[in-house]
Motif scaffolding. Structure first.
Motif, PDB file in Angstrom:
ATOM      1  N   ALA A  20      64.081  -2.643  38.556  1.00 50.70           N
ATOM      2  CA  ALA A  20      63.425  -1.336  38.581  1.00 50.70           C
ATOM      3  C   ALA A  20      64.085  -0.447  39.608  1.00 50.70           C
ATOM      4  O   ALA A  20      64.504  -0.901  40.680  1.00 50.70           O
ATOM      5  N   SER A  21      64.182   0.830  39.280  1.00 52.66           N
ATOM      6  CA  SER A  21      64.591   1.848  40.242  1.00 52.66           C
ATOM      7  C   SER A  21      63.325   2.414  40.856  1.00 52.66           C
ATOM      8  O   SER A  21      62.381   2.773  40.138  1.00 52.66           O
ATOM      9  N   VAL A  22      63.304   2.483  42.198  1.00 55.96           N
ATOM     10  CA  VAL A  22      62.063   2.773  42.921  1.00 55.96           C
ATOM     11  C   VAL A  22      62.235   4.027  43.763  1.00 55.96           C
ATOM     12  O   VAL A  22      63.203   4.147  44.524  1.00 55.96           O
ATOM     13  N   GLY A  23      61.295   4.957  43.602  1.00 57.62           N
ATOM     14  CA  GLY A  23      61.264   6.162  44.421  1.00 57.62           C
ATOM     15  C   GLY A  23      60.010   6.207  45.265  1.00 57.62           C
ATOM     16  O   GLY A  23      58.923   5.857  44.797  1.00 57.62           O
ATOM     17  N   VAL A  24      60.154   6.624  46.529  1.00 52.16           N
ATOM     18  CA  VAL A  24      59.036   6.621  47.486  1.00 52.16           C
ATOM     19  C   VAL A  24      58.869   8.023  48.068  1.00 52.16           C
ATOM     20  O   VAL A  24      59.857   8.640  48.499  1.00 52.16           O
ATOM     21  N   ALA A  25      57.625   8.512  48.079  1.00 51.80           N
ATOM     22  CA  ALA A  25      57.321   9.793  48.724  1.00 51.80           C
ATOM     23  C   ALA A  25      56.079   9.616  49.578  1.00 51.80           C
ATOM     24  O   ALA A  25      55.044   9.167  49.082  1.00 51.80           O
ATOM     25  N   VAL A  26      56.197   9.952  50.863  1.00 59.00           N
ATOM     26  CA  VAL A  26      55.069   9.867  51.801  1.00 59.00           C
ATOM     27  C   VAL A  26      54.558  11.279  52.042  1.00 59.00           C
ATOM     28  O   VAL A  26      55.339  12.199  52.324  1.00 59.00           O
TER      29      VAL A  26
END
Length: 702
Positions: free
Chosen positions: A378-384
């Motif tokens: 999986a390609s994973v994107g993170v936004a806080v």
């Protein structure tokens, strides 16, 4: 017993009695009669005194009254009863007491009361018959909230509105309270109280309330409907079983907020949860909400090759694994297709990154499905969220932009959001919008020469599309073709490109410049299954010979659907069109699968030249020679791409490549510049390789 003047004998102990009173001796003779008794008996005291009752009132002989009189004379016990006297046609209430040597009888006219009671009882019977016709459990209450009557559904408990059905005479609220929540019991009590307190004769509004009733094994739902009986203070209460309806509504509500396939929260639910988390704001130490978007890599290929049944199994397993990796308080949902999202609360950037890598780690083990083991990544994107953030859609957009960047970096990556990615996301939206509208009219084609290594002659050109953006200027393919792939606009772009390049190649051939035209084809075209038709149409309209057209495909695009690709490419190859595999060395298909296709040319990616150069210290010919030898054995010609230095040129020549392409020999150039460039090569001897080796690059200026 009579007085001397014939007046009624006086009994001081009976004279004050409010009821009609008379006394009989052992023979049944009247020995005392008060005024009220004279009136009710219809005879004066002179007619009654000393006379036997059976002689004066023969209709009472052998009746209930005579029987009770005799019983009291015999045992001395008092008796009370109601008695209907036929000659008068009225009801009387009679009380008999022993009064030795006879009896005293107190009686009163209760005909009105008795008839009212009879009417009430008749009405009750009529109501009961009506209640029996109702399928729902129904009771009739009096003004004290006691059950007067109930239908069979209530008594037998078929619909189970109460744990133990109250019987007539019992307190209704006490019967219904077990199994109810205190709030529901209070609401029902207050509602019935309002009905009872309404003024008599008023059109009191009905009362309705839906409530659950729990038992140790299940929970049922009921709708209570209560109303006043007209012109009375009685209440009819009906309990309708609505369990199936409520469960259906609950199921619909659940499905509206969850994904049908995985049972996880859906997009709307996750956005609602995210909005709540953002509304709470960051904690005292600055920790806030974060969204983590996971997009499965290459899942379309799995669906197409293994079938959607197995694909659905895999998606359910992915959801289960992700849910098992969460922290308390976090939530996971499915956005749709092969995308999942995790809401993490109380996160700093480092916490969100740690969780993202942990989630990515759930893919290290293959996923079993229908007897096979399927590897997934999986390609994973993170936004806080920033402290002031309140828009869940923006936070999701940021996480999605980070995921897209991770996928663009090569898949199976984790990428944290940065403000620059937001601009990239806006650009992708602009590209997607414009590609649907006017952008195709703004596309232009540049042509890069493909040169033979043995003679240095220019054999053909590769068509490279550019976008002449009205504000940003000339844009390379990397800035917009990936978006075209995602949106499916790559297909109309390729159709346009085929028409434009075949027309251009035919025009050059008519001018004495027979250049073989190479055009890149997307894997999307195989899925659309219009490639054969589109190529044939372009060749027919342009008049270009089929063997002058080369379709270039990356090995990755072929691997996404090898069967469909092989079928369409075989048809085109039989028609004379040439097939080339582009960017060889960057994909992941097997050689056996690759060489089963009807390909005539293999284009070796520049990355192999660089790798060979680094590994062998500049002597990379032996590494490339193995690849070239393999292609030659299969009757496939080789083209070395990305030749930018004289060392590269020497390396590929020693490896035995057939053709070469790169900036050392010629930059991509507009169509109107290419004929002039070719003439200058011819004027310099016609060997583009020799010119490059002599370090005398050919300029594109006239």
């Amino acid at each position: 017993m009579a007085s001397d003047d014939g007046a009624r004998p006086v009994r001081p102990d009976l004279a004050a009695a409010p009821d009609a009173v008379f006394r009989l001796d052992l023979e049944g003779r009247f020995t005392y009669v008060n005024a009220a008794a004279e009136l009710l008996l219809g005879h004066g005291v002179d007619e009654l005194m000393g006379r036997r009752a059976r002689d004066l009132f023969p209709a009472a002989v052998d009746t209930l009254a005579a029987e009770r009189y005799q019983q009291t004379l015999a045992d001395g016990c008092a008796r009370e009863f109601d008695y209907f006297y036929e000659p008068h046609g009225r009801w009387y209430e009679i009380r008999v007491f022993a009064d030795p040597p006879g009896i005293s009888v107190f009686f009163r006219d209760v005909d009105s009361r008795h008839r009212a009671d009879a009417e009430r009882d008749a009405e009750l019977r009529r109501l009961t018959s009506v209640l029996e016709a109702l399928p729902s459990a129904t009771v009739l209450l009096d003004e004290d909230r006691r059950i007067l009557t109930a239908n069979r559904a209530w008594i037998t408990g078929r619909t189970q509105p109460v744990q133990s059905a109250g019987v007539p005479g019992s307190d209704y609220l006490a019967a219904i309270r077990p199994g109810l929540a205190p709030a529901d019991a209070e609401t029902i009590e207050a509602g019935i109280g309002c009905l009872l307190e309404a003024p008599a004769g008023s059109a009191a509004a009905g009362f309705e309330h839906e409530y659950p009733r729990s038992t140790p094994t299940t929970t049922g739902w009921f709708r209570l409907q209560a109303s006043r009986v007209e012109q009375s203070r009685r209440i009819v209460v009906t309990h309708t079983d609505i369990t199936e309806r409520v469960r259906s509504e609950q199921a619909l509500a659940w499905r509206a907020r969850h994904d049908d396939l995985t049972g996880l929260a859906n997009r709307g639910t996750l956005l609602d949860l995210t909005a709540e988390a953002l509304a709470d704001g960051p904690s005292d130490d600055g920790a806030g909400a974060a969204l983590i978007v996971l997009d499965l890599d290459g899942f379309k290929t799995i669906n197409d090759s293994l079938g959607h049944g197995i694909g659905d199994q895999l998606l359910r397993q992915v959801g289960h694994r992700l849910a098992g990796a969460l922290r308390p308080g976090d939530a996971v949902g499915r956005l749709g297709s092969d995308q999942f999202v995790v809401l993490a609360r109380g996160c700093h950037v480092s916490d969100a990154a740690d969780l993202a890598f942990r989630l990515q780690g759930t893919f290290t083990r293959p996923f079993p499905a229908s007897g096979i083991s399927v590897p997934l990544s999986a390609s994973v994107g993170v936004a806080v969220a920033q402290p002031e953030a309140r828009d869940p859609h923006q936070l999701l957009s940021d996480a999605d932009a980070a995921m897209f960047a991770a996928k663009s970096m090569g898949r199976d990556r984790v990428r944290l959001f940065s403000p620059g990615l937001r601009e990239a996301a806006r650009w992708r939206l602009e590209v997607a919008t414009r590609l649907r509208d006017e952008a195709i009219d703004q596309l232009v084609v540049y042509y890069q020469p493909v040169v033979r290594l043995d003679t240095g002659a220019v054999e053909g050109v590769e068509a490279l599309v550019r976008w002449q953006h009205p504000e940003r200027g000339l844009l390379g393919p990397d800035t917009f073709l990936s978006v075209a792939e995602e949106t499916g606009q790559i297909i109309p772009i390729t159709r346009w490109l085929l028409r434009e390049t075949t027309r251009r190649a035919a025009a050059w051939a008519a001018e004495g410049l027979p250049l073989r035209m190479s055009v890149n084809i997307s894997a999307r075209h195989f899925s659309a299954e219009t490639l054969v038709r589109d190529v044939r149409l372009a060749l027919r309209e342009s008049g270009l010979a089929p063997d002058q057209l080369v379709l270039e495909l990356t090995e990755t695009s072929v691997a996404e659907d090898p069967t469909r690709a092989e079928d369409q490419l075989t048809v085109l190859r039989r028609a004379g069109v040439r097939i080339a595999i582009d960017d060889f060395g960057t994909g992941w298909s097997s050689l056996a699968q690759l060489f089963s296709l009807p390909i005539g040319t293999l284009k070796i990616d520049r990355s192999l030249l660089v790798a060979a150069e680094q590994v062998t210290g500049g002597e990379g010919g032996a590494v490339l020679a193995a690849i070239v030898a393999l292609t030659r054995t299969l009757g496939i010609r080789s083209v070395a791409e990305g030749v930018e230095t004289v060392d590269h040129l020497r390396m590929v020549r020693e490896a035995g490549c057939d053709m070469v392409q790169g900036w050392l020999l010629g930059h991509p150039m507009p169509a109107d510049e290419l004929p002039g460039w070719l003439r200058r090569v011819q004027e310099a001897g016609g060997d583009a390789c020799a010119l490059a080796a002599a370090r005398t690059p050919v300029t594109t200026a006239p």
